[in-house]
Design a protein around this motif. Sequence first.
Motif, PDB file in Angstrom:
ATOM      1  N   GLN A  81     -28.186 -47.843 -12.775  1.00  0.00           N
ATOM      2  CA  GLN A  81     -26.960 -47.791 -11.974  1.00  0.00           C
ATOM      3  C   GLN A  81     -25.764 -47.437 -12.849  1.00  0.00           C
ATOM      4  O   GLN A  81     -24.932 -46.608 -12.468  1.00  0.00           O
ATOM      5  CB  GLN A  81     -26.720 -49.125 -11.265  1.00  0.00           C
ATOM      6  N   LEU A  82     -25.684 -48.037 -14.002  1.00  0.00           N
ATOM      7  CA  LEU A  82     -24.563 -47.786 -14.906  1.00  0.00           C
ATOM      8  C   LEU A  82     -24.564 -46.336 -15.388  1.00  0.00           C
ATOM      9  O   LEU A  82     -23.527 -45.659 -15.347  1.00  0.00           O
ATOM     10  CB  LEU A  82     -24.639 -48.742 -16.097  1.00  0.00           C
ATOM     11  N   ALA A  83     -25.699 -45.851 -15.807  1.00  0.00           N
ATOM     12  CA  ALA A  83     -25.785 -44.485 -16.325  1.00  0.00           C
ATOM     13  C   ALA A  83     -25.454 -43.455 -15.257  1.00  0.00           C
ATOM     14  O   ALA A  83     -24.814 -42.440 -15.536  1.00  0.00           O
ATOM     15  CB  ALA A  83     -27.182 -44.228 -16.880  1.00  0.00           C
ATOM     16  N   SER A  84     -25.873 -43.706 -14.027  1.00  0.00           N
ATOM     17  CA  SER A  84     -25.707 -42.723 -12.963  1.00  0.00           C
ATOM     18  C   SER A  84     -24.404 -42.870 -12.177  1.00  0.00           C
ATOM     19  O   SER A  84     -24.018 -41.961 -11.452  1.00  0.00           O
ATOM     20  CB  SER A  84     -26.887 -42.814 -11.990  1.00  0.00           C
ATOM     21  N   SER A  85     -23.743 -44.015 -12.289  1.00  0.00           N
ATOM     22  CA  SER A  85     -22.512 -44.245 -11.529  1.00  0.00           C
ATOM     23  C   SER A  85     -21.264 -43.810 -12.283  1.00  0.00           C
ATOM     24  O   SER A  85     -20.192 -43.710 -11.699  1.00  0.00           O
ATOM     25  CB  SER A  85     -22.386 -45.724 -11.154  1.00  0.00           C
ATOM     26  N   LEU A  86     -21.401 -43.602 -13.570  1.00  0.00           N
ATOM     27  CA  LEU A  86     -20.284 -43.122 -14.385  1.00  0.00           C
ATOM     28  C   LEU A  86     -20.701 -41.821 -15.046  1.00  0.00           C
ATOM     29  O   LEU A  86     -21.846 -41.660 -15.427  1.00  0.00           O
ATOM     30  CB  LEU A  86     -19.934 -44.133 -15.488  1.00  0.00           C
TER      31      LEU A  86
END
Length: 197
Positions: A143-148
Motif C-alpha cells: 500500500q505504501l509503495a503504490s499509494s505514493l
Amino acid sequence: MRPSIAGNWKMHGLAAQLEQIQAVAASVKSLPLQADVLIGVPSTLINRAAQASSGRLAIGGEDCSAEQAAALTGDVDADMLRDAGATAVIGHSERRRSHQETDAKVAAEVTAAWAAGLSTIVCIGETQKQRSAGEAVAVCSTQLASSLHDLATGCETSVAYEPLWAISSGHMPTAGDIAEIRAHIRSCLVARFGEDG
C-alpha cells in the motif's frame, strides 16, 4: 520537525458539534503544544470548523476526489476543500474497503491534493484476515509503495497506520503492533526517499 496530532471527527458530524472544535482550539491556545494539530471533518463542516478553530488548528477534509474541476455529482475535489478552508486531506483506510479504492486511486487523490496545495495523510492498514495470516507488514509495504509516487519528496505528506480490523470494531492494535508497522513504514520511506525525504 514538529510531530503532528491528527484526529478524525464523526463522519456524520453536525453543526451542533462545532463546540468541540472550539474547545480543542481553546486548549491549544492555553497550553501551546509542541505539535501540529489537525482535525478532519466532513466536507459540510469544513468552512464552519475553520472559523470555529480561529486559526489555531488545521482543518482537513476526510477524502477528496482524484478528479479536478470535474462535474461528478456528490464528489468533493481538492480545490473545493481548499476553497472551504481545509489545509489538508486524510485518505482513510476504510475507503479502500467500503469504496474499493485501490492504491492507484489513493495515489491519484494524493496528487490532486498536492496540486491544490493541501497536505495529505495517507492511511494504510491490513484486514484481520491478513494480520492473522502474518501478512500485515507485506500489505502495508505494498500500500505504501503504490499509494505514493516519487513526487512525494518535498511534499507535505504523512503516513498513518490505520488497520482495517480496528476500525469500529472496539479492538485496538497493541503498542507492539504499532511499533512494528511504524518502524517498517519509516524504513521503507528512508529507503525510497532518504532521511530528509
